[in-house]
Write an enzyme that holds these catalytic residues in place. Structure first.
Site, PDB file in Angstrom:
ATOM      1  N   ASN A   1      24.043 -34.911  16.112  1.00 18.11           N
ATOM      2  CA  ASN A   1      25.298 -34.158  16.184  1.00 18.11           C
ATOM      3  C   ASN A   1      25.134 -32.865  16.977  1.00 18.11           C
ATOM      4  OD1 ASN A   1      26.651 -35.975  14.394  1.00 18.11           O
ATOM      5  ND2 ASN A   1      25.542 -35.027  12.708  1.00 18.11           N
TER       6      ASN A   1
ATOM      7  N   HIS B   1      35.381 -37.317   4.951  1.00 21.69           N
ATOM      8  CA  HIS B   1      33.936 -37.272   4.672  1.00 21.69           C
ATOM      9  C   HIS B   1      33.615 -37.249   3.170  1.00 21.69           C
ATOM     10  CE1 HIS B   1      29.901 -35.213   4.812  1.00 21.69           C
ATOM     11  NE2 HIS B   1      29.771 -35.970   5.891  1.00 21.69           N
TER      12      HIS B   1
ATOM     13  N   GLU C   1      40.220 -34.270   8.153  1.00 25.99           N
ATOM     14  CA  GLU C   1      39.305 -33.805   9.197  1.00 25.99           C
ATOM     15  C   GLU C   1      40.155 -33.628  10.452  1.00 25.99           C
ATOM     16  OE1 GLU C   1      35.771 -36.268   9.688  1.00 25.99           O
ATOM     17  OE2 GLU C   1      35.711 -36.671   7.552  1.00 25.99           O
TER      18      GLU C   1
ATOM     19  N   SER D   1      34.720 -38.589  12.008  1.00 25.68           N
ATOM     20  CA  SER D   1      33.339 -38.881  12.374  1.00 25.68           C
ATOM     21  C   SER D   1      33.073 -40.345  12.677  1.00 25.68           C
ATOM     22  CB  SER D   1      32.400 -38.405  11.276  1.00 25.68           C
ATOM     23  OG  SER D   1      32.659 -39.098  10.100  1.00 25.68           O
TER      24      SER D   1
ATOM     25  N   ASP E   1      38.909 -29.926   8.009  1.00 20.92           N
ATOM     26  CA  ASP E   1      37.464 -29.908   8.214  1.00 20.92           C
ATOM     27  C   ASP E   1      37.219 -30.092   9.715  1.00 20.92           C
ATOM     28  OD1 ASP E   1      34.802 -30.733   8.584  1.00 20.92           O
ATOM     29  OD2 ASP E   1      34.685 -31.688   6.614  1.00 20.92           O
TER      30      ASP E   1
ATOM     31  N   HIS F   1      33.365 -31.784  13.382  1.00 23.40           N
ATOM     32  CA  HIS F   1      33.080 -32.421  14.676  1.00 23.40           C
ATOM     33  C   HIS F   1      33.872 -31.817  15.836  1.00 23.40           C
ATOM     34  CE1 HIS F   1      30.607 -35.542  12.888  1.00 23.40           C
ATOM     35  NE2 HIS F   1      31.492 -35.585  11.917  1.00 23.40           N
TER      36      HIS F   1
ATOM     37  N   LYS G   1      26.540 -28.846  13.617  1.00 21.79           N
ATOM     38  CA  LYS G   1      26.749 -29.910  14.604  1.00 21.79           C
ATOM     39  C   LYS G   1      26.731 -29.302  16.011  1.00 21.79           C
ATOM     40  CE  LYS G   1      28.043 -33.252  11.354  1.00 21.79           C
ATOM     41  NZ  LYS G   1      28.779 -33.234  10.095  1.00 21.79           N
TER      42      LYS G   1
HETATM   43  C1  LIG Z   1      28.526 -33.318   8.669  1.00 27.60           C
HETATM   44  C2  LIG Z   1      29.808 -33.117   7.957  1.00 27.60           C
HETATM   45  C3  LIG Z   1      29.880 -32.303   6.824  1.00 27.60           C
HETATM   46  C4  LIG Z   1      28.652 -31.724   6.181  1.00 27.60           C
HETATM   47  O1  LIG Z   1      28.148 -30.654   6.894  1.00 27.60           O
HETATM   48  P1  LIG Z   1      26.610 -30.231   6.690  1.00 27.60           P
HETATM   49  O2  LIG Z   1      26.551 -28.858   7.260  1.00 27.60           O
HETATM   50  O3  LIG Z   1      25.771 -31.214   7.409  1.00 27.60           O
HETATM   51  O4  LIG Z   1      26.357 -30.243   5.213  1.00 27.60           O
HETATM   52  C5  LIG Z   1      31.117 -32.082   6.269  1.00 27.60           C
HETATM   53  N1  LIG Z   1      32.236 -32.659   6.777  1.00 27.60           N
HETATM   54  C6  LIG Z   1      32.197 -33.472   7.847  1.00 27.60           C
HETATM   55  C7  LIG Z   1      33.442 -34.079   8.374  1.00 27.60           C
HETATM   56  C8  LIG Z   1      30.975 -33.731   8.466  1.00 27.60           C
HETATM   57  O5  LIG Z   1      30.926 -34.563   9.503  1.00 27.60           O
END
Ligand SMILES: *Cc1c(COP(=O)(O)O)cnc(C)c1O
Length: 388
Positions: free
Chosen positions: A44, A130, A174, A178, A203, A206, A237
């Site tokens: 990522n 997620h 989101e 993802s 969220d 990404h 990421k």
């Molecule tokens: C990777 C991810 C997370 C978690 O984040 P980390 O910092 O790796 O704990 C949360 N939400 C989504 C949509 C993600 O892709």
């Protein structure tokens, strides 16, 4: 113990056992297992910032100045000016009144959702959200409804049916998903949230660092910063580091400091990580060519797959190659592995039945000539698998 053994045996029997596989090095979009060098299409680190010289430099000088760890939680003695500097910078980046750091995206989602929502409240959550969002929802004790992925008619139906039953309701999505690499219809969600008086949480894990003119994410790209109450994102990421944040009102920040258990009961992010996070935001502002090139190459790759008759989805740096049944996805991943591409098959039940896929996660170092070779490999393998 018997339950544990049979659980593992079942996973083995179904070919679904998860195992760790340590690499000895990663650099410039490549990953090394022993002497074997592979192109890494499952990370990522979208902008390639994790190994940027400036990131390394600020980490080293932060260690010299502050030592390795934060020594305590933020509410004890772990709170540094550096954490506040980063929060101010994130608030500006996300165009919100204030921001609060969390130690990871997982902890952020679990801690935010469980402290804002309580039993008796309602949560409407996209079906592809997620696992950390789902865990936050479960921990909150709120009643929740999952709407079909990006399906606004279904969300509206659920709101119509259930919204009157509770005083407080939250819609969560989101912004870039993802698994499908597609965008949420944020404007429609804002419209529905207004109509049914719901809070909105997004969220941007990404999207941060990749989308909008300033690299802030999809909320900024769509000009919705003031319409969305809770903007969560990560440093882990595209920003190439570790940790997470929420952009929100000062009121909400004060509330989270006093109620969010994953914030209160965990040691503050190490100063070196905070320094890297600060630098990553500068790099996103200064090195626009990284995200431009990433998105251009991702579109190129997606279009070339379509030209060759493959099924794909989305409009981001995440490019799924949909192959259908689990075995086809496993075969493709294994054969790509032989051709030295590190990719992972995503199977049912992580995705719907007959939607098994390879998820290509592109980064700045994956340029057109490399992607062209990858397409050729995919076509070759596909021929073999069809003959099978
Ligand atoms: C990777 C991810 C997370 C978690 O984040 P980390 O910092 O790796 O704990 C949360 N939400 C989504 C949509 C993600 O892709």
């Amino acid at each position: 113990m018997e339950r544990i053994e049979s659980f593992l045996q079942e996973r083995r029997d179904e070919n679904l056992l998860r195992v760790l596989r340590p690499a000895n090095k990663r650099s410039d979009g490549k990953i090394f297992f022993g002497d074997k060098e592979m192109i890494d299409l499952s990370s990522n680190d979208y902008l390639g910032l994790s190994s940027h010289p400036k990131m390394k430099e600020v980490v080293k000088s932060a260690v010299d100045q502050y030592g390795a760890g934060a020594s305590a939680s933020r509410l004890l003695s772990g709170d540094l000016n550096l954490h506040h500097e980063l929060e101010e910078k994130i608030a500006m980046f996300k165009k919100k009144e204030s921001a609060l750091l969390f130690n990871s995206g997982y902890q952020a989602n679990v801690g935010i959702i469980s402290s804002i929502c309580k039993q008796g409240d309602l949560i409407f959550s996209d079906k592809l959200n997620h696992a950390s969002i789902i865990d936050g929802i479960l921990l909150s004790g709120a009643t929740f409804h999952r709407f079909l992925h990006n399906n606004m008619d279904h969300l509206k139906t659920l709101l119509e049916q259930h919204r009157p039953k509770a005083k407080q309701a939250l819609i969560i999505t989101e912004t870039i998903f993802s698994m499908d690499g597609d965008k949420a219809p944020l404007k429609d969600i804002v419209r529905l949230a207004r109509e049914y008086s719901c809070l909105i949480m997004v969220d941007e894990a990404h999207a941060t660092g990749v989308f909008s003119a300033d690299g802030s994410g999809m909320v900024s790209e769509e000009g919705l910063s003031s319409d969305i109450d809770i903007i969560m994102g990560t440093f882990s990421k595209a920003l190439g580091s570790f940790g997470a944040y929420v952009g929100c009102s000062q009121l909400l920040k004060d509330y989270l400091i006093n109620s969010s258990r994953s914030f209160i009961y965990s040691t503050a992010l190490p100063p070196s990580v905070v320094a890297a996070n600060l630098a990553s935001l500068d790099l996103v502002r200064e090195e626009v060519f990284r995200r431009k090139s990433l998105l251009e190459n991702s579109n190129y790759f997606r279009n070339r797959l379509i030209d060759r008759g493959f099924q794909t989805k989305g409009s981001s740096q995440i490019v799924p190659l949909i192959l259908g049944d689990n075995q086809s996805a496993i075969n493709m991943a294994l054969l790509l592995e032989t051709a030295r591409y590190r990719v992972l098959p995503i199977r049912y039940p992580t995705v719907a039945k007959n939607q098994a896929r390879i998820r290509f996660s592109l980064n700045y170092y994956h340029q057109k000539d490399m992607l062209e070779k990858l397409i050729e490999s995919i076509c070759e393998i596909n021929k073999v698998c069809v003959l099978r």
